[in-house]
Design an enzyme around this catalytic site. Structure first.
Site, PDB file in Angstrom:
ATOM      1  CB  CYS A  11      -0.993  -0.007   1.157  1.00 31.80           C
ATOM      2  SG  CYS A  11      -0.288   0.135   2.797  1.00 31.80           S
ATOM      3  CB  CYS A  85       0.219   1.464  -4.229  1.00 33.58           C
ATOM      4  SG  CYS A  85       0.389  -0.160  -4.948  1.00 33.58           S
ATOM      5  CB  CYS A  89       2.156  -0.966  -7.469  1.00 29.60           C
ATOM      6  SG  CYS A  89       1.477  -0.661  -5.849  1.00 29.60           S
TER       7      CYS A  89
END
Length: 137
Positions: A11, A85, A89
């Site tokens: 996250c 995210c 990511c």
């Protein structure tokens, strides 16, 4: 001998959702799964409300520290579970990704974070079933 699958929870701040998920998976799977968590922009400390609601569930995450996400961490994982995210990511085509849409516990009250915690526990238990690993405790 087959090695334990590696699961990475990601996250943004690695201070709430991913910490709770990693703690539940470690608690329920023991050494049958390699568990890690990281954040794209890690906070300085784990969210104290997340610590409190996990303590209520019998799991202590007070000593955990948010960790920065690296490409190596992603590449060495069998399953990457993202939690808000988005585009930050890293993506590698040969890795299995799951995106868990969960509210961010940052700034939320105990009742909301408890609901998030319970949702995470349910998802972790489902993940263990998918991986063919019986949940302990």
């Amino acid at each position: 001998m087959v090695s334990a699958p590696s699961v990475l929870f990601v996250c943004v701040h690695n201070a709430g959702r991913s910490q709770m998920a990693a703690a539940f998976l470690t608690h329920l799977a023991g050494d049958r799964v390699q568990v890690r968590s990281a954040g794209t922009a890690p906070a300085d400390t784990v969210n104290p409300v997340a610590v409190e609601v996990m303590r209520e569930a019998g799991i202590d995450i007070s000593a955990r520290t948010p960790t920065v996400l690296t490409a190596d961490t992603v590449e060495s994982s069998d399953v990457v579970i993202t939690m808000g995210c988005g585009e930050t990511c890293p993506y590698f085509p040969a890795i299995r990704y799951l995106d868990w849409q969960l509210d961010d516990p940052a700034g939320a009250d105990l009742a909301i974070v408890r609901r998030i915690r319970d949702d995470i526990e349910h998802r972790v238990r489902s993940l263990l079933t998918e991986l063919g690993i019986p949940a302990g405790t």
